[in-house]
Design a protein around this motif. Structure first.
Motif, mmCIF file in Angstrom:
data_model
loop_
_atom_site.group_PDB
_atom_site.id
_atom_site.type_symbol
_atom_site.label_atom_id
_atom_site.label_comp_id
_atom_site.label_asym_id
_atom_site.label_seq_id
_atom_site.Cartn_x
_atom_site.Cartn_y
_atom_site.Cartn_z
ATOM 1 N N GLN A 136 0.933 -1.201 -0.210
ATOM 2 C CA GLN A 136 0.002 -0.109 0.142
ATOM 3 C C GLN A 136 0.832 1.335 0.064
ATOM 4 O OE1 GLN A 136 -2.426 -0.471 3.291
ATOM 5 N NE2 GLN A 136 -3.640 -1.997 2.601
ATOM 6 N N ASN A 137 2.062 1.200 0.767
ATOM 7 C CA ASN A 137 2.800 2.381 0.829
ATOM 8 C C ASN A 137 4.185 2.061 1.385
ATOM 9 O OD1 ASN A 137 4.155 4.721 1.259
ATOM 10 N ND2 ASN A 137 2.776 5.719 2.801
ATOM 11 N N PRO A 138 5.204 1.907 0.450
ATOM 12 C CA PRO A 138 6.742 1.337 0.952
ATOM 13 C C PRO A 138 7.247 2.095 1.999
ATOM 14 C CG PRO A 138 6.366 1.701 -1.362
ATOM 15 C CD PRO A 138 5.171 2.381 -0.903
ATOM 16 N N ARG A 139 6.550 3.711 2.212
ATOM 17 C CA ARG A 139 7.184 4.259 3.205
ATOM 18 C C ARG A 139 6.682 3.715 4.702
ATOM 19 N NH1 ARG A 139 5.146 10.225 3.054
ATOM 20 N NH2 ARG A 139 6.891 10.426 5.065
ATOM 21 N N THR A 175 18.554 5.128 4.021
ATOM 22 C CA THR A 175 18.272 4.771 2.601
ATOM 23 C C THR A 175 17.013 4.496 2.186
ATOM 24 O OG1 THR A 175 19.340 3.128 0.700
ATOM 25 C CG2 THR A 175 18.445 2.237 2.831
ATOM 26 N N ILE A 176 16.199 4.553 3.267
ATOM 27 C CA ILE A 176 14.678 4.717 2.815
ATOM 28 C C ILE A 176 14.169 5.632 3.863
ATOM 29 C CG2 ILE A 176 14.105 2.353 2.089
ATOM 30 C CD1 ILE A 176 13.350 1.645 4.995
ATOM 31 N N GLY A 177 13.183 6.508 3.350
ATOM 32 C CA GLY A 177 12.348 7.524 4.301
ATOM 33 C C GLY A 177 12.623 8.808 3.767
ATOM 34 N N GLN A 178 12.004 9.719 4.173
ATOM 35 C CA GLN A 178 12.095 10.986 3.670
ATOM 36 C C GLN A 178 12.357 11.907 5.279
ATOM 37 O OE1 GLN A 178 8.481 12.100 1.585
ATOM 38 N NE2 GLN A 178 8.778 10.378 0.171
ATOM 39 N N ALA A 179 12.534 13.140 4.864
ATOM 40 C CA ALA A 179 12.717 14.164 6.094
ATOM 41 C C ALA A 179 11.986 15.508 5.512
ATOM 42 C CB ALA A 179 14.118 14.561 6.243
ATOM 43 N N GLN A 180 11.626 16.172 6.710
ATOM 44 C CA GLN A 180 10.908 17.475 6.669
ATOM 45 C C GLN A 180 11.965 18.595 6.335
ATOM 46 O OE1 GLN A 180 8.613 17.269 10.305
ATOM 47 N NE2 GLN A 180 6.898 17.510 9.094
ATOM 48 N N LEU A 192 8.569 17.425 2.268
ATOM 49 C CA LEU A 192 9.308 16.319 2.416
ATOM 50 C C LEU A 192 10.295 16.345 1.214
ATOM 51 C CD1 LEU A 192 6.572 13.820 3.622
ATOM 52 C CD2 LEU A 192 8.267 14.824 4.699
ATOM 53 N N ALA A 193 11.441 15.536 1.475
ATOM 54 C CA ALA A 193 12.280 15.052 0.457
ATOM 55 C C ALA A 193 13.026 13.824 0.936
ATOM 56 C CB ALA A 193 13.451 16.111 0.517
ATOM 57 N N THR A 238 17.541 5.764 -4.806
ATOM 58 C CA THR A 238 16.565 4.486 -4.642
ATOM 59 C C THR A 238 15.791 4.659 -3.438
ATOM 60 O OG1 THR A 238 18.338 3.297 -3.528
ATOM 61 C CG2 THR A 238 17.981 3.031 -6.000
ATOM 62 N N PRO A 239 14.561 5.621 -3.162
ATOM 63 C CA PRO A 239 14.186 6.174 -1.863
ATOM 64 C C PRO A 239 13.464 4.595 -1.333
ATOM 65 C CG PRO A 239 13.279 7.079 -3.784
ATOM 66 C CD PRO A 239 14.364 6.599 -4.279
ATOM 67 N N TYR A 240 12.856 4.082 -2.151
ATOM 68 C CA TYR A 240 11.984 2.882 -1.717
ATOM 69 C C TYR A 240 12.562 1.656 -1.775
ATOM 70 C CZ TYR A 240 8.598 6.561 -2.314
ATOM 71 O OH TYR A 240 7.954 7.853 -2.105
#
Length: 326
Positions: A61-64, A203-208, A242-243, A249-251
């Motif tokens: 549903q969402n790799p994050r 290597t995965i995830g995002q930051a504000q 977010l970035a 390869t963010p996911y």
């Protein structure tokens, strides 16, 4: 505990004092509740399959979702050990860690853990702790995104309190320099090598934006094109935009994060500090070219971090709902 007559008769060759020491040691081990990968083998034999199925759905549903839980696991274990305290809502007795500076408006995945815990409760009522659900779900999430696997030790109990002040003081921040990072990890019994390997979780995830605005607008140790791209959606004053922490390869859980650091494209100041002329440069360079070395060290460090225990005397339980004590 005194030795029984049957114990003495079974081991007549052992001195009484030695028997006493053996029995006291066994009692101490039992009271500390040492972790074991087979802890639920008889009480909840389908636990791993249940968690795996739930995580597979969540990642589709969402790799994050995998990144959310990995961060929750880290932030939970760093505060009083891996005890599920991060899940607790505030009460008159304590303030929730959810509102600590490193977590407020950024920690995610609480609803996912609630959903997985509900499945586990349906299969094995009042048996598996929220802390263990998180440990298993985290490993499954990393694996589902192509990362390494490791043996998840089980048998944790859930805290009956939260520790917001400790979360504010002890969890590493995006603005920490290398010296501060090493000190924070060392305080938890984790080495600089553990720290650098565990940082590969980014290597995965995002930051504000507010966590990296100063870096992309003011830093000198940053690739100019990378900084320019990030400034387009991140004003110097900061925002919630977010970035990805790894723009290659963010996911996918791989070693691209380290290649980004070598290229001076680390999004956070604390990440780029791992490759900035300091003690971790050689290790970062190795991880950037040797994915197997990174995977081995990351898995070993996750086991080590997962073994962080609550302070002696801390009361624990098996929570039925992760956000409140029973």
């Amino acid at each position: 505990m005194a030795p029984t007559s049957s114990t003495i008769h079974r081991f007549p060759q052992l001195p009484l004092l030695l028997l006493l020491l053996l029995l006291v040691s066994a009692t101490a081990l039992a009271s500390r509740g040492h972790l074991s990968p087979t802890f639920y083998s008889s009480t909840c034999p389908d636990l791993r399959r249940t968690v795996r199925s739930a995580m597979a759905e969540a990642v589709r549903q969402n790799p994050r979702n995998a990144a959310f839980l990995l961060r929750l696991f880290f932030h939970d274990c760093f505060v009083n050990g891996c005890d599920g305290s991060i899940f607790l809502d505030s009460t008159p007795a304590f303030a929730s860690e959810k509102f600590a500076i490193p977590n407020n408006n950024s920690a995610r995945g609480f609803e996912l853990i609630d959903a997985i815990k509900a499945r586990v409760e349906a299969a094995c009522p009042a048996t598996v702790s929220c802390a263990d659900v998180l440990a298993l779900a985290t490993q499954e999430g990393v694996d589902l995104l192509g990362g390494p696997t490791w043996t998840v030790e089980l048998g944790r109990r859930d805290s009956r309190a939260a520790f917001q002040a400790a979360a504010d003081e002890e969890i590493p921040l995006a603005f920490d320099d290398l010296k501060e990072l090493v000190a924070r990890f060392r305080a938890k019994g984790l080495s600089a090598r553990d720290m650098t390997a565990l940082s590969g979780a980014h290597t995965i995830g995002q930051a504000q934006c507010f966590t990296f605005a100063t870096r992309v607008h003011e830093a000198r140790n940053i690739d100019a094109d990378f900084a320019a791209r990030r400034r387009k959606n991140c004003p110097a004053s900061g925002s919630d935009a977010l970035a990805p922490l790894d723009s290659r390869t963010p996911y996918r859980f791989d070693n691209a994060f380290y290649r980004e650091l070598v290229a001076k494209r680390g999004l956070l100041h604390s990440d780029q500090e791992l490759f900035n002329g300091g003690s971790q440069d050689a290790r970062v360079r190795r991880y950037s070219t040797d994915a197997a070395a990174f995977s081995r060290d990351f898995a070993a460090a996750m086991v080590k971090m997962g073994a962080l225990r609550p302070s002696p005397g801390t009361k624990g339980e098996i929570r039925l709902k992760c956000n409140r004590i029973n």
